[in-house]
Design a protein around this motif. Structure first.
Motif, PDB file in Angstrom:
ATOM      1  N   ALA A  49       0.828  -1.208   0.000  1.00  0.00           N
ATOM      2  CA  ALA A  49       0.000   0.000   0.000  1.00  0.00           C
ATOM      3  C   ALA A  49       0.864   1.260   0.000  1.00  0.00           C
ATOM      4  N   LEU A  50       1.943   1.235   0.785  1.00  0.00           N
ATOM      5  CA  LEU A  50       2.825   2.397   0.839  1.00  0.00           C
ATOM      6  C   LEU A  50       3.532   2.611  -0.493  1.00  0.00           C
ATOM      7  N   SER A  51       3.954   1.531  -1.133  1.00  0.00           N
ATOM      8  CA  SER A  51       4.630   1.647  -2.428  1.00  0.00           C
ATOM      9  C   SER A  51       3.691   2.220  -3.481  1.00  0.00           C
ATOM     10  N   GLU A  52       2.427   1.805  -3.449  1.00  0.00           N
ATOM     11  CA  GLU A  52       1.455   2.347  -4.399  1.00  0.00           C
ATOM     12  C   GLU A  52       1.271   3.848  -4.178  1.00  0.00           C
ATOM     13  N   LEU A  53       1.187   4.260  -2.922  1.00  0.00           N
ATOM     14  CA  LEU A  53       1.028   5.682  -2.620  1.00  0.00           C
ATOM     15  C   LEU A  53       2.258   6.470  -3.044  1.00  0.00           C
ATOM     16  N   SER A  54       3.435   5.929  -2.769  1.00  0.00           N
ATOM     17  CA  SER A  54       4.662   6.627  -3.136  1.00  0.00           C
ATOM     18  C   SER A  54       4.774   6.763  -4.650  1.00  0.00           C
TER      19      SER A  54
END
Length: 318
Positions: A49-54
């Motif tokens: 999820a964090l990678s998608e947001l970044s």
């Protein structure tokens, strides 16, 4: 604080302060962790999820269009956790014209200070690593000209503080952090772990750092706000966030009891896994929300661009 409640020597130990009271001194990080299936899954989901947001942050046509309201929403929610009740609308009104919000100026100033501290921290990372020095700078901006200004802005405490219900005393407190004569030792160990790379996964390291910062409670006031700023700045410094788009205050505010119980369970029972799972779930949920909100904002932006593109044609026909 009952010393008998603190049953996990691997998490820290009770020390007798010079004033004759008991306090908790956390053990240096990191603890020994067993990555069971549940923890691995939580870490994997939060990482994704964090990678998608970044990645989304790298491709936003105008990231500041999303970042500016996000920063202000975070400031409002983080300050609300500490009892300051300014709304986002009031903050925005105050930025347009001072006094327009008709809210206690001290409340509005606290929230505006949070915005200033976060923006300072993001800019400062370009020239200064995340460190105790930078945390003191953030604290100085947070506490400037507000009700907690007596709490030595930008300086670590030289006297004892404690955590408990309103009007509690040190004897009736739920938790007493390290006394001043032990605090610097704990902070130095904390900073050494902050500067380590590759020893534990970034998100796990962030969870451990936040928990122990709150355990040390190095400032007389403002520790919660600095600790929440730490999360975003850590992820930016580690290049896990391309833009300051992840803020956990909304998650913490929704699950406040579980948050405080998780922090305390580390002190009393050494239950690091409970805390880390809570933290990782928050990262996953808030990152997913941010992605969805960014998509909605981009869709709205495109609709208005299409309308504006058609406007000259409609005007010519009339």
């Amino acid at each position: 604080m009952n010393p008998a409640d603190f049953r996990a020597p691997e998490a820290g130990r009770i020390v007798r302060a010079r004033g004759g009271y008991d306090a908790f001194l956390p053990a240096p990080l990191p603890p020994k962790l067993v990555y069971d299936d549940e923890l691995v899954l939580a870490l994997s989901r939060a990482d994704a999820a964090l990678s998608e947001l970044s990645g989304l942050g790298r491709h936003l046509p105008n990231p500041h269009l999303l970042i500016a309201p996000y920063v202000r929403r975070e400031a409002v929610l983080s300050s609300r956790i500490e009892g300051t009740m300014t709304t986002l609308r009031e903050l925005l009104l105050e930025e347009v014209a001072e006094g327009a919000a008709r809210r206690d100026p001290a409340d509005v100033r606290e929230v505006r200070n949070y915005v200033a501290a976060l923006e300072h921290g993001v800019a400062r990372l370009k020239t200064l690593p995340l460190s105790l020095r930078l945390l003191r700078e953030l604290h100085a901006r947070l506490m400037k000209g507000v009700r907690g200004e007596h709490a030595t802005p930008g300086e670590f405490r030289r006297t004892q503080n404690w955590i408990g219900v309103p009007r509690s005393t040190i004897e009736s407190a739920v938790y007493v952090p390290p006394p001043p004569e032990h605090m610097l030792e704990a902070l130095q160990a904390w900073e050494r772990f902050l500067q380590e790379r590759g020893r534990v996964p970034d998100l796990v390291q962030c969870a451990l750092l936040h928990q122990q910062f709150e355990a040390i409670h190095p400032f007389l006031d403002g520790n919660g706000r600095v600790g929440r700023l730490l999360i975003t700045l850590f992820l930016i410094e580690r290049a896990r966030l391309s833009q300051p788009l992840l803020y956990l205050s909304a998650y913490i505010d929704r699950h406040r009891g579980e948050y405080y119980d998780g922090l305390q369970a580390v002190h009393t029972d050494g239950d690091w896994k409970r805390w880390i799972r809570f933290f990782l779930t928050g990262v996953e949920m808030i990152a997913q929300e941010a992605v969805a909100q960014a998509a909605q904002l981009m869709e709205l932006r495109e609709r208005w661009r299409e309308r504006l593109a058609d406007y000259p044609k409609a005007a010519t026909r009339t």
